[in-house]
Design an enzyme around this catalytic site. Structure first.
Site, mmCIF file in Angstrom:
data_model
loop_
_atom_site.group_PDB
_atom_site.id
_atom_site.type_symbol
_atom_site.label_atom_id
_atom_site.label_comp_id
_atom_site.label_asym_id
_atom_site.label_seq_id
_atom_site.Cartn_x
_atom_site.Cartn_y
_atom_site.Cartn_z
ATOM 1 N N ASP A 73 24.161 7.622 46.857
ATOM 2 C CA ASP A 73 24.127 8.845 47.654
ATOM 3 C C ASP A 73 25.238 9.784 47.193
ATOM 4 O O ASP A 73 26.420 9.456 47.296
ATOM 5 C CB ASP A 73 24.294 8.502 49.133
ATOM 6 C CG ASP A 73 23.959 9.670 50.051
ATOM 7 O OD1 ASP A 73 24.099 10.825 49.632
ATOM 8 O OD2 ASP A 73 23.561 9.407 51.200
ATOM 9 N N HIS A 106 20.454 10.563 48.402
ATOM 10 C CA HIS A 106 20.434 10.855 49.829
ATOM 11 C C HIS A 106 19.009 10.798 50.395
ATOM 12 O O HIS A 106 18.827 10.614 51.593
ATOM 13 C CB HIS A 106 21.044 12.230 50.089
ATOM 14 C CG HIS A 106 21.432 12.444 51.516
ATOM 15 N ND1 HIS A 106 22.427 11.747 52.149
ATOM 16 C CD2 HIS A 106 20.941 13.299 52.456
ATOM 17 C CE1 HIS A 106 22.546 12.146 53.398
ATOM 18 N NE2 HIS A 106 21.646 13.083 53.613
ATOM 19 N N SER A 135 21.559 10.952 58.278
ATOM 20 C CA SER A 135 22.417 11.955 57.659
ATOM 21 C C SER A 135 23.378 12.543 58.687
ATOM 22 O O SER A 135 24.201 11.825 59.237
ATOM 23 C CB SER A 135 21.552 13.010 56.981
ATOM 24 O OG SER A 135 22.287 13.760 56.070
#
Length: 341
Positions: A294, A322, A150
């Site tokens: 995502d 995600h 991330s």
């Protein structure tokens, strides 16, 4: 990118890692006054980190692992056990706490620049502080790999751009080389949800404020619509809604979260230029891993980046959005292990 839900996803992994063996000791490197790219200075900055394994004689087995939005090195340990993201046994893994995460120098722990007095930093500043840690404090001038999830994936892309020959391999997971408009829209709304919250008090709160809209925005976007619809029956929605809106009393400091969000908003390895030029300068092999659904970090820039370099991006076919880690760990592990060879 975003720790509240992501750290919950990793809770079982973290517990397992502590059972597997004591968590590596938290260490700190005193960096002194850290000048940022804006020319502002963070006073008396300390960078937190943990290490796993031993550095070999020629220092060729070092891996840097970077943390996600508000994530800490302790949070990340669960990803680094055998059977999780990769087997750390052959490697010397340095898990570094990113600027602003509440462990490294942050709005919440600065004695001379607390809260809103803390300078705004960038993702590039995170990378610069880590480069100083490695070269000036740990005596490491080359890495086998840099990786992160991330915001950690964004730092990984920035590492490859800022120091093109410093690593052999870069593995950005759920990251991006630059934000899309949809990424920016989400983050700007999240930013607004914090600053518009009355309890936030312009960042001058005495007690960490509840942020119900912030929490709900992540609840809506962290998973894909298909995942949420399949996992939460309509009869259970009210319970899910209440739990999603509630703030964790031990959760991340609001200013820390906001400063990192603003750093992410400025993320672009090409700094407004052509991504083709930035991609061409990178000497490391880059192996992006993203999830097709995502809704927090658009996978399209990573796909384009890989095509520009004639490398392959791994796009995971999962509805976990995600949080693909919880659904696709075996697939991720296979890619990471192959990239590290």
């Amino acid at each position: 990118m975003f720790a509240r839900r992501f750290s919950a996803t990793l809770c079982a992994l973290a517990i397992a890692s502590i059972a597997y063996g004591a968590a590596p000791q938290q260490q700190f490197a005193k960096m002194g006054d850290l000048q940022l790219e804006s020319k502002a200075t963070i006073n008396d900055c300390a960078i937190g980190y943990r290490t796993i394994g031993a550095l070999n004689a020629d220092k060729s087995n070092a891996i840097l692992f970077t943390t996600w939005h508000t994530g800490t090195s302790r949070d990340a340990i669960g990803m680094l056990q055998s059977g999780a993201l990769f087997d750390p046994a052959p490697w010397y893994v340095i898990v570094v706490d990113a600027l602003g995460n509440g462990v490294s120098c942050s709005p919440s722990n600065s004695k001379t620049q607390p809260g809103t007095a803390f300078p705004q930093f960038s993702v590039r500043d995170m990378v610069e502080s880590q480069h100083k840690l490695l070269t000036e404090k740990l005596g490491i001038n080359h890495l086998h790999a840099v990786m992160g999830y991330s915001m950690g994936g964004m730092q990984t892309f920035q590492w490859a751009a800022s120091y093109p020959g410093f690593m052999d391999v870069a593995i950005p997971i759920a990251g991006t080389p630059r934000l899309t408009s949809s990424d920016m829209l989400f983050l700007r709304i999240v930013e607004k949800s914090v600053v518009d919250e009355p309890a936030y008090a312009g960042g001058r709160y005495t007690k960490n404020p509840p942020l119900p809209m912030y929490n709900l925005l992540f609840a809506m976007n962290f998973d894909s619509p298909a995942h949420r619809s399949a996992r939460t029956a309509p009869k259970d929605f009210e319970k899910f809604y209440r739990e999603s809106m509630a703030s964790d009393p031990d959760g991340t400091d609001a200013n820390n979260s906001l400063w990192q969000i603003r750093a992410i908003l400025g993320h672009d390895i090409a700094q407004g230029g052509k991504i083709e030029d930035a991609a061409a300068r990178i000497k490391a092999h880059v192996y992006p891993i993203n999830a097709a659904q995502d809704h927090l970090v658009n996978p399209a820039p990573s796909i384009t980046f890989a095509r520009l370099r004639k490398e392959e991006a791994t796009i995971l076919d999962t509805d976990c959005g995600h949080g693909a880690l919880r659904c696709a760990m075996p697939a991720m592990k296979a890619v990471v292990e192959k990239a590290l060879r």
